[in-house]
Motif scaffolding. Structure first.
Motif, PDB file in Angstrom:
ATOM      1  N   GLY A   2     -62.239 -39.029  -5.767  1.00  0.00           N
ATOM      2  CA  GLY A   2     -61.568 -38.065  -6.715  1.00  0.00           C
ATOM      3  C   GLY A   2     -62.472 -37.641  -7.826  1.00  0.00           C
ATOM      4  O   GLY A   2     -63.888 -38.385  -7.911  1.00  0.00           O
ATOM      5  N   SER A   3     -62.489 -36.619  -8.475  1.00  0.00           N
ATOM      6  CA  SER A   3     -63.296 -36.176  -9.593  1.00  0.00           C
ATOM      7  C   SER A   3     -62.575 -36.421 -10.932  1.00  0.00           C
ATOM      8  O   SER A   3     -63.376 -36.232 -12.185  1.00  0.00           O
ATOM      9  CB  SER A   3     -63.819 -34.879  -9.541  1.00  0.00           C
ATOM     10  N   GLY A   4     -61.316 -36.676 -11.129  1.00  0.00           N
ATOM     11  CA  GLY A   4     -60.792 -36.781 -12.570  1.00  0.00           C
ATOM     12  C   GLY A   4     -60.326 -35.463 -13.064  1.00  0.00           C
ATOM     13  O   GLY A   4     -60.143 -35.487 -14.187  1.00  0.00           O
TER      14      GLY A   4
ATOM     15  N   ASN B  69     -52.465 -35.747  -4.678  1.00  0.00           N
ATOM     16  CA  ASN B  69     -52.676 -37.064  -5.289  1.00  0.00           C
ATOM     17  C   ASN B  69     -51.697 -38.011  -4.696  1.00  0.00           C
ATOM     18  O   ASN B  69     -51.879 -39.189  -4.196  1.00  0.00           O
ATOM     19  CB  ASN B  69     -52.224 -37.075  -6.791  1.00  0.00           C
TER      20      ASN B  69
ATOM     21  N   ARG C 139     -60.157 -41.120 -14.753  1.00  0.00           N
ATOM     22  CA  ARG C 139     -59.769 -41.531 -13.383  1.00  0.00           C
ATOM     23  C   ARG C 139     -59.370 -43.123 -13.648  1.00  0.00           C
ATOM     24  O   ARG C 139     -59.951 -43.811 -14.404  1.00  0.00           O
ATOM     25  CB  ARG C 139     -60.878 -41.695 -12.269  1.00  0.00           C
ATOM     26  N   VAL C 140     -58.268 -43.728 -12.856  1.00  0.00           N
ATOM     27  CA  VAL C 140     -57.984 -45.058 -13.012  1.00  0.00           C
ATOM     28  C   VAL C 140     -59.034 -45.587 -11.837  1.00  0.00           C
ATOM     29  O   VAL C 140     -58.862 -45.391 -10.882  1.00  0.00           O
ATOM     30  CB  VAL C 140     -56.538 -45.405 -12.708  1.00  0.00           C
TER      31      VAL C 140
ATOM     32  N   ASP D  51     -43.834 -40.561  -4.939  1.00  0.00           N
ATOM     33  CA  ASP D  51     -44.138 -40.916  -3.841  1.00  0.00           C
ATOM     34  C   ASP D  51     -44.005 -42.497  -4.165  1.00  0.00           C
ATOM     35  O   ASP D  51     -43.405 -42.773  -5.366  1.00  0.00           O
ATOM     36  CB  ASP D  51     -45.840 -40.838  -3.651  1.00  0.00           C
TER      37      ASP D  51
ATOM     38  N   LYS E 191     -53.187 -38.983  -1.578  1.00  0.00           N
ATOM     39  CA  LYS E 191     -54.456 -39.761  -1.822  1.00  0.00           C
ATOM     40  C   LYS E 191     -54.044 -41.231  -2.259  1.00  0.00           C
ATOM     41  O   LYS E 191     -54.661 -42.042  -1.781  1.00  0.00           O
ATOM     42  CB  LYS E 191     -55.256 -39.146  -2.882  1.00  0.00           C
ATOM     43  N   TYR E 192     -53.163 -41.052  -3.232  1.00  0.00           N
ATOM     44  CA  TYR E 192     -52.755 -42.774  -3.626  1.00  0.00           C
ATOM     45  C   TYR E 192     -51.316 -43.305  -2.915  1.00  0.00           C
ATOM     46  O   TYR E 192     -50.488 -43.925  -3.942  1.00  0.00           O
ATOM     47  CB  TYR E 192     -52.391 -42.560  -5.380  1.00  0.00           C
TER      48      TYR E 192
ATOM     49  N   LEU F 236     -55.466 -33.467 -12.567  1.00  0.00           N
ATOM     50  CA  LEU F 236     -54.315 -33.549 -13.494  1.00  0.00           C
ATOM     51  C   LEU F 236     -54.482 -32.712 -14.695  1.00  0.00           C
ATOM     52  O   LEU F 236     -53.783 -32.369 -15.365  1.00  0.00           O
ATOM     53  CB  LEU F 236     -53.844 -35.160 -13.752  1.00  0.00           C
TER      54      LEU F 236
ATOM     55  N   ILE G  28     -54.174 -40.309 -17.937  1.00  0.00           N
ATOM     56  CA  ILE G  28     -54.636 -39.616 -16.676  1.00  0.00           C
ATOM     57  C   ILE G  28     -54.617 -37.777 -16.739  1.00  0.00           C
ATOM     58  O   ILE G  28     -55.517 -37.358 -16.162  1.00  0.00           O
ATOM     59  CB  ILE G  28     -53.604 -39.772 -15.546  1.00  0.00           C
TER      60      ILE G  28
HETATM   61  P1  ADP Z   1     -58.651 -37.761  -9.245  1.00  0.00           P
HETATM   62  O1  ADP Z   1     -59.595 -36.776  -8.817  1.00  0.00           O
HETATM   63  O2  ADP Z   1     -59.067 -38.928  -9.689  1.00  0.00           O
HETATM   64  O3  ADP Z   1     -57.371 -37.851  -8.366  1.00  0.00           O
HETATM   65  P2  ADP Z   1     -56.679 -36.621 -11.268  1.00  0.00           P
HETATM   66  O4  ADP Z   1     -56.854 -35.868 -12.289  1.00  0.00           O
HETATM   67  O5  ADP Z   1     -55.803 -35.653 -10.171  1.00  0.00           O
HETATM   68  O6  ADP Z   1     -58.122 -37.223 -10.614  1.00  0.00           O
HETATM   69  O7  ADP Z   1     -55.914 -38.060 -11.409  1.00  0.00           O
HETATM   70  C1  ADP Z   1     -56.280 -38.837 -12.374  1.00  0.00           C
HETATM   71  C2  ADP Z   1     -55.970 -40.137 -12.186  1.00  0.00           C
HETATM   72  O8  ADP Z   1     -54.540 -40.376 -12.011  1.00  0.00           O
HETATM   73  C3  ADP Z   1     -56.167 -40.640 -10.737  1.00  0.00           C
HETATM   74  O9  ADP Z   1     -57.641 -41.186 -10.934  1.00  0.00           O
HETATM   75  C4  ADP Z   1     -55.487 -41.581 -10.390  1.00  0.00           C
HETATM   76  O10 ADP Z   1     -55.894 -42.767 -10.607  1.00  0.00           O
HETATM   77  C5  ADP Z   1     -54.187 -41.480 -11.087  1.00  0.00           C
HETATM   78  N1  ADP Z   1     -53.145 -40.797 -10.245  1.00  0.00           N
HETATM   79  C6  ADP Z   1     -53.048 -39.307 -10.138  1.00  0.00           C
HETATM   80  N2  ADP Z   1     -51.961 -39.276  -9.309  1.00  0.00           N
HETATM   81  C7  ADP Z   1     -51.440 -40.487  -8.909  1.00  0.00           C
HETATM   82  C8  ADP Z   1     -50.409 -40.881  -7.936  1.00  0.00           C
HETATM   83  N3  ADP Z   1     -49.618 -40.109  -7.428  1.00  0.00           N
HETATM   84  N4  ADP Z   1     -50.126 -42.097  -7.740  1.00  0.00           N
HETATM   85  C9  ADP Z   1     -51.159 -42.934  -8.463  1.00  0.00           C
HETATM   86  N5  ADP Z   1     -51.934 -42.864  -9.183  1.00  0.00           N
HETATM   87  C10 ADP Z   1     -52.270 -41.312  -9.500  1.00  0.00           C
END
Ligand code: ADP
Length: 506
Positions: free
Chosen positions: A467-469, A407, A455-456, A436, A410-411, A472, A449
């Motif tokens: 992503g699939s949500g 993540n 997912r945001v 990060d 990714k973010y 986390l 989350i």
């Molecule tokens: P996803 O497959 O969407 O990454 P997660 O369950 O890993 O699913 O994360 C859920 C949501 O949390 C993500 O869609 C994202 O919006 C937010 N998120 C998770 N980790 C981070 C991060 N390090 N920085 C910013 N947003 C994050």
């Protein structure tokens, strides 16, 4: 969705409210029937009590008559002694007099109150009482004069019919002769009193004050003209009892309504949650399909190019083969993550707890990520402290950490992306932080989350990143099984820090 929830709420409300209303209306009507019956029985009881008071006064008067109803002369010594005894023992008794039954003339008078005289009975009264005695029935008839009552009766003395009379001070009679039995009957449950209705004065009462509006029943006194006996409940009238009962029913009704409303709110909340989950699930399917589509397309495209031998040199062929291997890895990662999630969700995942060297595990994982970091120009810092050991399932902790680093990559932001992975011991707890300087998460979303499929979707980067949500949610479930915690601190635009917190193994 709001309309469906509203419809369901209305249906649930009707389902719950109609039976309650029905039961309540039925209950209320049954109660009034029962209450009417209770009231009836109760009134009869009160009347019986009043009857008993009258009977007591009758018993007292006849016991006096029986004492003097003897075959002796009016002026005899025996009569004198008996009458003296009666007068002495009963303060209420002022005079005892005898009259000629033919003429109505007074023939004897006992008692020494000079101010009070016994009135001469009228002829009609003498005739009436004499006719009763001819039928062997001795009747008493009272006549009121101010505070006194003359009680007339016919008796046979030495075989001669004559008229007898007791002159009593009525209030004293009520107080002293009837008082004790009234006290006994009332037993602190009723207010019983015998009152002179003309004076509206309590002559004798089981309590000092009788509140008239509480009085539920009264009956006239047979031998005390102008007097009546009255009875009331000591603490509350029947009406008040009925009122308090119906008040109780109202409380029960509102209690039920509150319970139903709580149930309803809970049901709506559950339905809302389930509907939201269904919505997220369908989003999940579309997200996963999206994620799978890119590697599949790349694999298919490069494999086809290789198959058609359109590659100019072996270097290019190698490059294409690398892409195929990388994309296959990506596909495998996605599929494995879904399988892991499904196992965890169904509680089928097995955990093998052993001693895990946290810093060694971090090194292994970070080394595997190095190519990704360099590919995305991410600066990665490792800050490890001492030797940290935890009792854990190594594979699942690795999986949790990979998800967090994944993540963070990714973010991450486009310019100068940085990731710091650190381990630290604080108060017997081992912390693994993944920090990060990426897009960050708003406070509103931080709470959600870790939910399944969440997912945001706002913000450019978050939307772009595939992503699939479930990542986390997997992390959270793994931590739960370790009786450990995952925490997040984040600020939109500045970055996020995810922390895995384990109890240290000593
Ligand atoms: P996803 O497959 O969407 O990454 P997660 O369950 O890993 O699913 O994360 C859920 C949501 O949390 C993500 O869609 C994202 O919006 C937010 N998120 C998770 N980790 C981070 C991060 N390090 N920085 C910013 N947003 C994050």
């Amino acid at each position: 969705m709001k309309r469906i929830i509203l419809q369901i709420s209305v249906v649930l409300l009707l389902i719950a409210a109609l039976p309650i209303a029905y039961i309540f209306i039925r209950q209320a009507s049954e109660l009034t029937e029962n209450e009417a019956m209770v009231q009836n029985v109760y009134e009869q009881q009160l009347e019986t009590i009043l009857f008993t008071i009258n009977q007591n006064s009758e018993n007292i008067l006849y016991s006096w008559i029986n004492r003097i109803d003897l075959p002796v002369e009016q002026h005899s010594l025996v009569m004198e002694q008996i009458v003296d005894g009666l007068l002495q023992n009963n303060k209420s008794l002022v005079h005892i007099a005898f009259f000629d039954i033919e003429t109505g003339q007074q023939t004897a008078l006992y008692g020494d109150s000079v101010h009070v005289k016994v009135d001469r009975p009228n002829k009609a009264l003498i005739r009436k009482l004499a006719s009763f005695i001819d039928q062997n029935y001795q009747r008493i008839e009272g006549v009121k004069h101010d505070n006194y009552i003359s009680l007339y009766f016919v008796l046979r003395l030495s075989d001669n019919k004559c008229m007898g009379a007791f002159k009593i001070h009525s209030d004293t009679f009520v107080e002293q002769n009837l008082g004790p039995s009234i006290q006994q009957i009332s037993q602190n449950r009723f207010h019983i009193s015998v009152v002179d209705t003309s004076a509206v004065l309590n002559a004798a009462s089981s309590a000092d004050v009788v509140e008239r509006d509480q009085t539920t029943h009264y009956s006239s006194m047979w031998y005390l003209p102008g007097y009546r006996a009255q009875i009331a409940l000591q603490n509350a009238s029947i009406k008040e009892l009925v009122k308090s009962r119906s008040q109780y029913d109202v409380y029960v009704f509102w209690g039920l309504v509150v319970v139903v409303l709580i149930g309803l709110v809970f049901a709506i909340y559950t339905i809302r949650r389930e509907m939201k989950l269904a919505e997220l699930k369908s989003e999940f399917v579309s997200n996963v399909s999206h994620e799978i589509r890119t590697p599949l397309a790349l694999i298919s495209m490069y494999a086809e190019t290789l198959l058609m031998k359109r590659v100019k040199n072996t270097e290019k062929a190698d490059e294409y083969l690398h892409v195929i291997v990388n994309e296959t890895d990506r596909l495998a990662t996605i599929v494995n993550r879904i399988l892991t999630f499904s196992k965890i969700d169904r509680n089928k995942r097995e955990y093998h707890f052993t001693d895990v060297d946290v810093n060694l595990l971090i090194d292994e994982i970070v080394n595997n990520f190095r190519p990704h970091f360099s590919q995305k120009n991410i600066e990665c810092n490792l800050v490890k402290s001492g030797s940290l050991h935890i009792f854990a399932d190594k594979d699942s902790v690795a999986e949790a950490l990979i998800n967090l680093i994944d993540n963070a990559v990714k973010y991450s932001r486009d310019d100068h992306p940085k990731i710091e992975i650190s381990s630290v011991l604080k108060n017997d707890y081992v912390y693994i932080h993944v920090e990060d300087n990426g897009i960050g998460i708003s406070a509103k979303h931080q709470k959600l989350i870790f939910d399944k499929f969440y997912r945001v979707t706002q913000g450019n980067l978050a939307h772009k990143a595939k992503g699939s949500g479930i990542g986390l949610n997997i992390v959270q479930e793994i931590m739960k099984r370790h009786k450990a915690k995952v925490e997040v601190k984040s600020e939109p635009g500045k970055g996020s820090t995810f922390s895995l917190i384990f109890k240290q193994k000593k």
